[in-house]
Design a protein around this motif. Structure first.
Motif, PDB file in Angstrom:
ATOM      1  N   ARG A   1       0.847  -1.182   0.000  1.00  0.00           N
ATOM      2  CA  ARG A   1       0.000   0.000   0.000  1.00  0.00           C
ATOM      3  C   ARG A   1       0.885   1.235   0.000  1.00  0.00           C
ATOM      4  NH1 ARG A   1      -5.330   0.404   1.024  1.00  0.00           N
ATOM      5  NH2 ARG A   1      -5.398  -1.750   1.682  1.00  0.00           N
ATOM      6  N   THR A   2       0.647   2.094  -0.925  1.00  0.00           N
ATOM      7  CA  THR A   2       1.372   3.366  -0.972  1.00  0.00           C
ATOM      8  C   THR A   2       0.399   4.486  -0.642  1.00  0.00           C
ATOM      9  OG1 THR A   2       0.947   3.649  -3.327  1.00  0.00           O
ATOM     10  CG2 THR A   2       2.986   2.533  -2.713  1.00  0.00           C
ATOM     11  N   ALA A   3       0.878   5.439   0.070  1.00  0.00           N
ATOM     12  CA  ALA A   3       0.012   6.560   0.466  1.00  0.00           C
ATOM     13  C   ALA A   3       0.467   7.821  -0.251  1.00  0.00           C
ATOM     14  CB  ALA A   3       0.076   6.762   1.970  1.00  0.00           C
ATOM     15  N   ARG A   4      -0.446   8.423  -0.947  1.00  0.00           N
ATOM     16  CA  ARG A   4      -0.188   9.705  -1.607  1.00  0.00           C
ATOM     17  C   ARG A   4      -1.288  10.670  -1.150  1.00  0.00           C
ATOM     18  NH1 ARG A   4       1.398   8.544  -7.855  1.00  0.00           N
ATOM     19  NH2 ARG A   4       3.107   7.141  -7.411  1.00  0.00           N
ATOM     20  N   GLY A   5      -0.906  11.484  -0.247  1.00  0.00           N
ATOM     21  CA  GLY A   5      -1.900  12.420   0.274  1.00  0.00           C
ATOM     22  C   GLY A   5      -2.981  11.668   1.010  1.00  0.00           C
ATOM     23  N   ARG A   6      -4.222  11.848   0.590  1.00  0.00           N
ATOM     24  CA  ARG A   6      -5.356  11.200   1.255  1.00  0.00           C
ATOM     25  C   ARG A   6      -5.697   9.844   0.648  1.00  0.00           C
ATOM     26  NH1 ARG A   6      -9.551  14.436   3.907  1.00  0.00           N
ATOM     27  NH2 ARG A   6      -8.449  16.199   4.760  1.00  0.00           N
ATOM     28  N   LYS A   7      -5.211   9.589  -0.530  1.00  0.00           N
ATOM     29  CA  LYS A   7      -5.557   8.334  -1.207  1.00  0.00           C
ATOM     30  C   LYS A   7      -4.417   7.325  -1.035  1.00  0.00           C
ATOM     31  CE  LYS A   7      -8.476  10.180  -4.810  1.00  0.00           C
ATOM     32  NZ  LYS A   7      -8.707  10.244  -6.231  1.00  0.00           N
ATOM     33  N   SER A   8      -4.795   6.088  -0.822  1.00  0.00           N
ATOM     34  CA  SER A   8      -3.789   5.028  -0.801  1.00  0.00           C
ATOM     35  C   SER A   8      -4.065   4.110  -1.985  1.00  0.00           C
ATOM     36  CB  SER A   8      -3.830   4.258   0.514  1.00  0.00           C
ATOM     37  OG  SER A   8      -5.039   3.581   0.628  1.00  0.00           O
ATOM     38  N   LYS A   9      -3.012   3.518  -2.455  1.00  0.00           N
ATOM     39  CA  LYS A   9      -3.122   2.724  -3.669  1.00  0.00           C
ATOM     40  C   LYS A   9      -2.339   1.414  -3.483  1.00  0.00           C
ATOM     41  CE  LYS A   9      -2.236   3.264  -8.580  1.00  0.00           C
ATOM     42  NZ  LYS A   9      -1.614   4.105  -9.580  1.00  0.00           N
ATOM     43  N   LEU A  10      -2.849   0.334  -4.000  1.00  0.00           N
ATOM     44  CA  LEU A  10      -2.140  -0.943  -3.957  1.00  0.00           C
ATOM     45  C   LEU A  10      -1.324  -1.093  -5.228  1.00  0.00           C
ATOM     46  CD1 LEU A  10      -4.861  -3.384  -2.587  1.00  0.00           C
ATOM     47  CD2 LEU A  10      -2.878  -2.493  -1.385  1.00  0.00           C
ATOM     48  N   VAL A  11      -0.011  -1.310  -5.051  1.00  0.00           N
ATOM     49  CA  VAL A  11       0.867  -1.506  -6.200  1.00  0.00           C
ATOM     50  C   VAL A  11       1.639  -2.807  -6.008  1.00  0.00           C
ATOM     51  CG1 VAL A  11       1.122   0.947  -6.732  1.00  0.00           C
ATOM     52  CG2 VAL A  11       2.712  -0.134  -5.160  1.00  0.00           C
ATOM     53  N   PRO A  12       1.999  -3.481  -7.086  1.00  0.00           N
ATOM     54  CA  PRO A  12       2.756  -4.729  -6.941  1.00  0.00           C
ATOM     55  C   PRO A  12       4.144  -4.463  -6.351  1.00  0.00           C
ATOM     56  CG  PRO A  12       2.173  -4.319  -9.246  1.00  0.00           C
ATOM     57  CD  PRO A  12       1.672  -3.184  -8.460  1.00  0.00           C
ATOM     58  N   MET A  13       4.591  -5.413  -5.503  1.00  0.00           N
ATOM     59  CA  MET A  13       5.927  -5.302  -4.904  1.00  0.00           C
ATOM     60  C   MET A  13       6.951  -5.814  -5.905  1.00  0.00           C
ATOM     61  SD  MET A  13       5.352  -6.592  -0.996  1.00  0.00           S
ATOM     62  CE  MET A  13       7.067  -6.770  -0.744  1.00  0.00           C
ATOM     63  N   SER A  14       8.072  -5.148  -5.975  1.00  0.00           N
ATOM     64  CA  SER A  14       9.102  -5.575  -6.914  1.00  0.00           C
ATOM     65  C   SER A  14      10.158  -6.457  -6.249  1.00  0.00           C
ATOM     66  CB  SER A  14       9.772  -4.354  -7.545  1.00  0.00           C
ATOM     67  OG  SER A  14      10.353  -3.566  -6.522  1.00  0.00           O
ATOM     68  N   GLU A  15      10.120  -6.612  -4.907  1.00  0.00           N
ATOM     69  CA  GLU A  15      11.096  -7.447  -4.209  1.00  0.00           C
ATOM     70  C   GLU A  15      10.602  -8.892  -4.160  1.00  0.00           C
ATOM     71  OE1 GLU A  15       9.647  -4.952  -1.985  1.00  0.00           O
ATOM     72  OE2 GLU A  15      10.931  -3.412  -2.850  1.00  0.00           O
ATOM     73  N   MET A  16      11.561  -9.810  -4.171  1.00  0.00           N
ATOM     74  CA  MET A  16      11.229 -11.228  -4.097  1.00  0.00           C
ATOM     75  C   MET A  16      11.142 -11.644  -2.632  1.00  0.00           C
ATOM     76  SD  MET A  16      13.364 -14.260  -5.824  1.00  0.00           S
ATOM     77  CE  MET A  16      13.251 -15.890  -5.236  1.00  0.00           C
ATOM     78  N   ASN A  17      10.137 -12.416  -2.280  1.00  0.00           N
ATOM     79  CA  ASN A  17       9.977 -12.900  -0.914  1.00  0.00           C
ATOM     80  C   ASN A  17      10.795 -14.186  -0.766  1.00  0.00           C
ATOM     81  OD1 ASN A  17       9.155 -13.444   1.630  1.00  0.00           O
ATOM     82  ND2 ASN A  17       7.011 -13.838   1.127  1.00  0.00           N
ATOM     83  N   VAL A  18      11.870 -14.134   0.017  1.00  0.00           N
ATOM     84  CA  VAL A  18      12.760 -15.287   0.154  1.00  0.00           C
ATOM     85  C   VAL A  18      12.474 -16.112   1.406  1.00  0.00           C
ATOM     86  CG1 VAL A  18      14.632 -14.261  -1.178  1.00  0.00           C
ATOM     87  CG2 VAL A  18      14.538 -13.887   1.285  1.00  0.00           C
ATOM     88  N   THR A  19      11.524 -15.705   2.216  1.00  0.00           N
ATOM     89  CA  THR A  19      11.229 -16.433   3.454  1.00  0.00           C
ATOM     90  C   THR A  19      10.839 -17.887   3.189  1.00  0.00           C
ATOM     91  OG1 THR A  19      10.562 -14.353   4.472  1.00  0.00           O
ATOM     92  CG2 THR A  19       9.877 -16.371   5.573  1.00  0.00           C
ATOM     93  N   PRO A  20       9.955 -18.200   2.255  1.00  0.00           N
ATOM     94  CA  PRO A  20       9.639 -19.617   2.015  1.00  0.00           C
ATOM     95  C   PRO A  20      10.849 -20.429   1.542  1.00  0.00           C
ATOM     96  CG  PRO A  20       7.993 -18.214   0.989  1.00  0.00           C
ATOM     97  CD  PRO A  20       9.094 -17.323   1.462  1.00  0.00           C
ATOM     98  N   MET A  21      11.710 -19.805   0.749  1.00  0.00           N
ATOM     99  CA  MET A  21      12.895 -20.521   0.275  1.00  0.00           C
ATOM    100  C   MET A  21      13.826 -20.839   1.446  1.00  0.00           C
ATOM    101  SD  MET A  21      15.716 -19.488  -2.597  1.00  0.00           S
ATOM    102  CE  MET A  21      16.416 -18.160  -1.656  1.00  0.00           C
ATOM    103  N   ILE A  22      13.978 -19.902   2.377  1.00  0.00           N
ATOM    104  CA  ILE A  22      14.823 -20.139   3.547  1.00  0.00           C
ATOM    105  C   ILE A  22      14.231 -21.246   4.403  1.00  0.00           C
ATOM    106  CG2 ILE A  22      15.655 -19.096   5.696  1.00  0.00           C
ATOM    107  CD1 ILE A  22      15.877 -16.453   4.126  1.00  0.00           C
ATOM    108  N   ASP A  23      12.904 -21.261   4.564  1.00  0.00           N
ATOM    109  CA  ASP A  23      12.254 -22.324   5.327  1.00  0.00           C
ATOM    110  C   ASP A  23      12.506 -23.692   4.715  1.00  0.00           C
ATOM    111  OD1 ASP A  23      11.266 -20.439   7.041  1.00  0.00           O
ATOM    112  OD2 ASP A  23       9.258 -20.385   6.162  1.00  0.00           O
ATOM    113  N   VAL A  24      12.393 -23.799   3.421  1.00  0.00           N
ATOM    114  CA  VAL A  24      12.633 -25.068   2.729  1.00  0.00           C
ATOM    115  C   VAL A  24      14.088 -25.497   2.893  1.00  0.00           C
ATOM    116  CG1 VAL A  24      12.732 -26.168   0.457  1.00  0.00           C
ATOM    117  CG2 VAL A  24      10.750 -24.800   1.091  1.00  0.00           C
TER     118      VAL A  24
END
Length: 154
Positions: A5-28
Motif C-alpha cells: 500500500r502506498t500513500a499519496r496524500g489522502r488516497k492510498s493505492k495498492l501496487v505490486p511489490m518488486s522485491e522477491m519474498n525469500v522467506t519460504p525458500m529459507i524455510d525449505v
C-alpha cells in the motif's frame, strides 16, 4: 503476487511489490538441512555385511580407519569400491601413501558371518603383506550389551 500500500496524500493505492519474498525458500532450505543432518549418520556403511557378535570392548579412536568389507559372496570392498583380492595390498598402499605414519594406519575388516574363517584370514594376510600391521576385526555387540550401550546415550 504481493501487493504493498502506498500513500499519496489522502488516497492510498495498492501496487505490486518488486522485491522477491525469500522467506519460504529459507524455510525449505532449513528443513532440507535438518533432514540431511539426521540421515547422514545412517549412510556411513555402504556394503551390506551381516557381522558376527563378540564380547570385546569397544574401540574409541579419533583417527579415521580404512574399512575393508567382505560380503557374503566373498567380494572385497575398500570403502564402497570393489577390488579383487590380488590388488588389496597395492590399493591400500596407494591410499595410505598420503598419510604421515602410513604403517600405523588402522584397517577395519568387516567380514560377513556366513564366510569361512579362511576367507577372512586370506584378506587379512593380504593386508599384512602390504606392511600394515594394525588390522582390526569388526563385530556386532551382543543384544544385551547393545541395549545397555544404547541406554547410556551412545
Amino acid at each position: 503476487m504481493a501487493l504493498k500500500r502506498t500513500a499519496r496524500g489522502r488516497k492510498s493505492k495498492l501496487v505490486p511489490m518488486s522485491e522477491m519474498n525469500v522467506t519460504p525458500m529459507i524455510d525449505v532450505m532449513l528443513v532440507l538441512l535438518v533432514i540431511f543432518m539426521v540421515t547422514a549418520p545412517f549412510l556411513t556403511v555402504g556394503v551390506k555385511v551381516n557381522l558376527p557378535s563378540a564380547n570385546a570392548p569397544n574401540v574409541t579412536e579419533n583417527d579415521t580407519p580404512i574399512v575393508v568389507h567382505i560380503n557374503s559372496d566373498g567380494q572385497v570392498f575398500i570403502g564402497d569400491i570393489e577390488v579383487s583380492a590380488d590388488t588389496i595390498p597395492d590399493k591400500l598402499l596407494a591410499i595410505t601413501q598420503e598419510k604421515e605414519n602410513a604403517k600405523d594406519t588402522k584397517i577395519f575388516v568387516r567380514g560377513d558371518r556366513s564366510l569361512s574363517y579362511g576367507k577372512i584370514m586370506e584378506v587379512m594376510g593380504r593386508i599384512s603383506s602390504a606392511g600394515l600391521k594394525k588390522v582390526v576385526l569388526v563385530t556386532e555387540l551382543p543384544k544385551k550389551e547393545r541395549s545397555a550401550y544404547a541406554s547410556q546415550g551412545r
